[in-house]
Design a protein around this motif. Structure first.
Motif, PDB file in Angstrom:
ATOM      1  N   ASP A 147      27.269   5.391  49.785  1.00 28.56           N
ATOM      2  CA  ASP A 147      28.162   6.313  49.079  1.00 28.56           C
ATOM      3  C   ASP A 147      29.292   5.562  48.386  1.00 28.56           C
ATOM      4  N   GLU A 148      29.879   4.606  49.082  1.00 27.38           N
ATOM      5  CA  GLU A 148      30.951   3.819  48.488  1.00 27.38           C
ATOM      6  C   GLU A 148      30.431   2.954  47.341  1.00 27.38           C
ATOM      7  N   LEU A 149      29.197   2.502  47.465  1.00 29.68           N
ATOM      8  CA  LEU A 149      28.622   1.608  46.463  1.00 29.68           C
ATOM      9  C   LEU A 149      28.537   2.277  45.096  1.00 29.68           C
ATOM     10  N   GLU A 150      28.153   3.541  45.057  1.00 26.44           N
ATOM     11  CA  GLU A 150      27.995   4.210  43.765  1.00 26.44           C
ATOM     12  C   GLU A 150      29.313   4.241  42.999  1.00 26.44           C
ATOM     13  N   THR A 151      30.373   4.644  43.679  1.00 29.00           N
ATOM     14  CA  THR A 151      31.689   4.696  43.033  1.00 29.00           C
ATOM     15  C   THR A 151      32.158   3.305  42.640  1.00 29.00           C
ATOM     16  N   ALA A 152      31.994   2.336  43.551  1.00 29.07           N
ATOM     17  CA  ALA A 152      32.457   0.972  43.299  1.00 29.07           C
ATOM     18  C   ALA A 152      31.692   0.321  42.148  1.00 29.07           C
ATOM     19  N   PHE A 153      30.405   0.590  42.074  1.00 25.88           N
ATOM     20  CA  PHE A 153      29.577  -0.003  41.020  1.00 25.88           C
ATOM     21  C   PHE A 153      30.047   0.451  39.646  1.00 25.88           C
ATOM     22  N   ASP A 154      30.260   1.744  39.496  1.00 25.64           N
ATOM     23  CA  ASP A 154      30.716   2.280  38.206  1.00 25.64           C
ATOM     24  C   ASP A 154      32.107   1.755  37.856  1.00 25.64           C
ATOM     25  N   SER A 155      32.989   1.720  38.868  1.00 28.70           N
ATOM     26  CA  SER A 155      34.346   1.250  38.638  1.00 28.70           C
ATOM     27  C   SER A 155      34.368  -0.225  38.247  1.00 28.70           C
ATOM     28  N   ALA A 156      33.599  -1.056  38.958  1.00 27.96           N
ATOM     29  CA  ALA A 156      33.573  -2.491  38.676  1.00 27.96           C
ATOM     30  C   ALA A 156      33.020  -2.771  37.283  1.00 27.96           C
ATOM     31  N   ARG A 157      31.978  -2.039  36.894  1.00 23.92           N
ATOM     32  CA  ARG A 157      31.404  -2.238  35.557  1.00 23.92           C
ATOM     33  C   ARG A 157      32.408  -1.866  34.472  1.00 23.92           C
ATOM     34  N   SER A 158      33.099  -0.753  34.677  1.00 32.28           N
ATOM     35  CA  SER A 158      34.072  -0.293  33.686  1.00 32.28           C
ATOM     36  C   SER A 158      35.211  -1.298  33.538  1.00 32.28           C
ATOM     37  N   ARG A 159      35.757  -1.768  34.672  1.00 29.12           N
ATOM     38  CA  ARG A 159      36.869  -2.716  34.611  1.00 29.12           C
ATOM     39  C   ARG A 159      36.418  -4.068  34.048  1.00 29.12           C
ATOM     40  N   ALA A 160      35.212  -4.477  34.387  1.00 29.83           N
ATOM     41  CA  ALA A 160      34.698  -5.746  33.874  1.00 29.83           C
ATOM     42  C   ALA A 160      34.558  -5.693  32.348  1.00 29.83           C
ATOM     43  N   GLU A 161      34.073  -4.586  31.841  1.00 28.78           N
ATOM     44  CA  GLU A 161      33.924  -4.431  30.399  1.00 28.78           C
ATOM     45  C   GLU A 161      35.300  -4.411  29.724  1.00 28.78           C
ATOM     46  N   ARG A 162      36.244  -3.701  30.336  1.00 33.32           N
ATOM     47  CA  ARG A 162      37.568  -3.548  29.743  1.00 33.32           C
ATOM     48  C   ARG A 162      38.338  -4.870  29.739  1.00 33.32           C
ATOM     49  N   PHE A 163      38.287  -5.608  30.840  1.00 32.60           N
ATOM     50  CA  PHE A 163      39.093  -6.819  30.949  1.00 32.60           C
ATOM     51  C   PHE A 163      38.398  -8.060  30.400  1.00 32.60           C
ATOM     52  N   PHE A 164      37.081  -8.126  30.513  1.00 35.93           N
ATOM     53  CA  PHE A 164      36.377  -9.365  30.173  1.00 35.93           C
ATOM     54  C   PHE A 164      35.351  -9.214  29.054  1.00 35.93           C
ATOM     55  N   GLY A 165      35.102  -7.949  28.613  1.00 35.53           N
ATOM     56  CA  GLY A 165      34.089  -7.731  27.600  1.00 35.53           C
ATOM     57  C   GLY A 165      32.695  -8.050  28.093  1.00 35.53           C
ATOM     58  N   ASP A 166      32.488  -7.965  29.385  1.00 32.26           N
ATOM     59  CA  ASP A 166      31.210  -8.320  30.016  1.00 32.26           C
ATOM     60  C   ASP A 166      31.023  -7.404  31.224  1.00 32.26           C
ATOM     61  N   SER A 167      30.097  -6.461  31.119  1.00 30.86           N
ATOM     62  CA  SER A 167      29.948  -5.449  32.172  1.00 30.86           C
ATOM     63  C   SER A 167      28.986  -5.861  33.279  1.00 30.86           C
ATOM     64  N   ARG A 168      28.452  -7.071  33.237  1.00 26.76           N
ATOM     65  CA  ARG A 168      27.470  -7.481  34.245  1.00 26.76           C
ATOM     66  C   ARG A 168      28.120  -7.606  35.626  1.00 26.76           C
ATOM     67  N   ILE A 169      27.353  -7.187  36.628  1.00 24.33           N
ATOM     68  CA  ILE A 169      27.850  -7.126  38.002  1.00 24.33           C
ATOM     69  C   ILE A 169      26.915  -7.883  38.937  1.00 24.33           C
ATOM     70  N   LEU A 170      27.497  -8.512  39.966  1.00 21.39           N
ATOM     71  CA  LEU A 170      26.691  -9.110  41.025  1.00 21.39           C
ATOM     72  C   LEU A 170      27.145  -8.548  42.362  1.00 21.39           C
ATOM     73  N   LEU A 171      26.264  -8.588  43.330  1.00 25.35           N
ATOM     74  CA  LEU A 171      26.572  -8.169  44.698  1.00 25.35           C
ATOM     75  C   LEU A 171      26.482  -9.385  45.605  1.00 25.35           C
ATOM     76  N   GLU A 172      27.389  -9.440  46.576  1.00 22.93           N
ATOM     77  CA  GLU A 172      27.456 -10.602  47.453  1.00 22.93           C
ATOM     78  C   GLU A 172      27.895 -10.149  48.841  1.00 22.93           C
TER      79      GLU A 172
END
Length: 451
Positions: A180-205
């Motif tokens: 449940d937390e992953l769905e919200t976090a995934f969307d949020s991380a992609r949005s912030r990554a695109e906004r700050f870095f111009g790169d929406s790619r995400i990795l999990l670790e």
């Protein structure tokens, strides 16, 4: 007759504290210096300290310190033969390094090719894994959808970290403990990554619940060798960003240190690294196993503590390597002496760490044996809202960690800043904190101090 300087003329493509620090070493070496400044920074110390200074634009970084065309034009106009980027701004820009190189200027930093290899977290992780550097369990390819994230999470197991592949500074990173937390976090991380870095790619670790943030200073020498200059503990963080560091780490024994340094050298060799860089790791406080976090292809903010415990001027080393010369010390016989702490003095409050810029009406700094202050401001200067609120770095060195802490307490008490807010009160508290004083802390320390 005196020897010719290492470099003909050096342009420092940065501001405030790091610009002052670089200019001082260059001046000591007889290298003429060129400063650049925005309209907001006209009165800062680095502008007056350099031999020449050039206005490069308005306060907005995009129109000044990030304007490659303008900085390159100043380099040509001033007759500079080399450019040092400091940290932040264009320091990890392969495009900037290439433009300078194509113009016949010396870039004081790693090659653009090395920077490109380590800038992308996914690519860097894979390179390090293939080179035998320990890495956390995680994805080797970008996670393109929530469905892919769910599948990957099942193989990694919770808790895990959702991270942007580009950028740094902890921006966009989210810890998750369930689907449940992953769905919200995934969307949020992609949005912030695109906004700050111009790169929406995400990795999990895989997330290490109790970890120390320990990094190793490396130097890629002009002769092709990569060496490691000890470790720094950077676990005192707020919002995944460092506020205090120390060297050596109280959580690293000699055997672990040897393993970490050897891995850092392998990491540098994997990308043909030249000049100064840092290999950042997470150290599990329970198992004492470490994993690669990222590589910073530049001089770090916290480099002074490495300089103090090893008696090495890293900026001088950078300049010599960039000029194709051997470093000024024996790489096979690096001295280690005492213990050093660095406290980052920010224009922010000591409770919530919110920025509090303003005009400095009083600036009384500490002095004494083992006390070093790398500052970018003085009384009468204004801390601008346009830039990172770092005002100075208070560095103390002593024969032992206990003595270094006591020396730091006295230095903090002797430091007065009136006008902008400052986090000096936080450091007074930190230096009395049982976890910190006992050396048993991890990256959660500040959140426990500020629940």
């Amino acid at each position: 007759m005196t020897d010719a300087p290492i470099i003909g003329k050096l342009l420092v493509a940065n501001r405030a504290e790091i610009a002052v620090r670089i200019i001082r070493t260059a001046s000591r070496l007889g290298i003429p210096t060129v400063a650049v400044y925005s309209e907001a920074d006209a009165d800062l110390p680095h502008v007056a300290l350099a031999d020449e200074s050039y206005l490069i634009g308005p306060a907005a970084p995009s129109e000044s310190y990030l304007d490659i065309d303008r900085i390159l034009a100043v380099a040509v106009e001033s007759g500079a033969t080399a450019v040092h980027p400091g940290y932040g701004f264009l320091s990890e820009s392969p495009a900037f390094a290439r433009r300078l190189r194509d113009a016949g200027l010396i870039w004081v930093g790693p090659t653009p090719e090395s920077m490109e290899q380590v800038a992308d977290k996914i690519n860097a992780r894979n390179l390090m894994q293939d080179a035998g550097v320990p890495t956390a369990l995680g994805t080797r390819e970008p996670v393109a959808s929530f469905a892919e994230a769910l599948e990957a999470a099942a193989g990694i197991s919770y808790p895990l970290m959702v991270k942007p592949s580009g950028g740094g500074g902890g921006i966009g990173m989210v810890i998750v403990h369930s689907d449940d937390e992953l769905e919200t976090a995934f969307d949020s991380a992609r949005s912030r990554a695109e906004r700050f870095f111009g790169d929406s790619r995400i990795l999990l670790e895989r997330y290490i619940a109790s970890a120390r943030h320990v990094e190793v200073q490396i130097l890629g020498l002009a002769d092709g060798r990569v060496i490691a200059l000890g470790e720094r503990d950077c676990s005192v963080q707020r919002r995944h960003q460092k506020v205090a560091e120390e060297s050596p780490s109280p959580g690293v024994d000699p055997a672990l240190r040897a393993r970490m340094l050897a891995s850092a050298v392998r990491a540098g060799e994997a990308v043909g690294y030249r000049n100064a860089g840092t290999v950042e790791c997470l150290l599990d406080t329970e198992t004492l196993e470490f994993v690669f976090l990222e590589m910073n292809a530049r001089l770090q903010v916290e480099h002074p503590i490495t300089e103090e415990v090893h008696g090495i001027d890293l900026v001088e080393a950078q300049l010599r390597i960039a000029a194709g010369l051997p470093v000024q010390f024996d790489p096979d016989e690096v001295e280690t002496r005492g213990h050093a702490l660095e406290l980052r003095i920010y224009a922010e409050d000591s409770k919530r760490f919110l920025p509090g810029p303003g005009l400095i009406s009083e600036w009384t700094v500490p002095h004494g044996v083992g006390v070093r202050l790398d500052a970018g401001y003085a009384a009468g200067n204004r801390v601008s809202v346009n830039y990172d609120p770092l005002m100075a770095k208070l560095v103390v060195t002593a024969p032992t960690r206990v003595e270094a802490i006591e020396r730091a307490k006295a230095a903090v008490a002797d430091f007065t800043i009136v006008g902008p807010k400052s986090n000096l009160a936080f450091f007074a508290e930190l230096l009395e904190n049982d976890e910190f004083v006992g050396g048993r802390y991890d990256t959660g320390l500040v959140s426990r101090m500020r629940p």
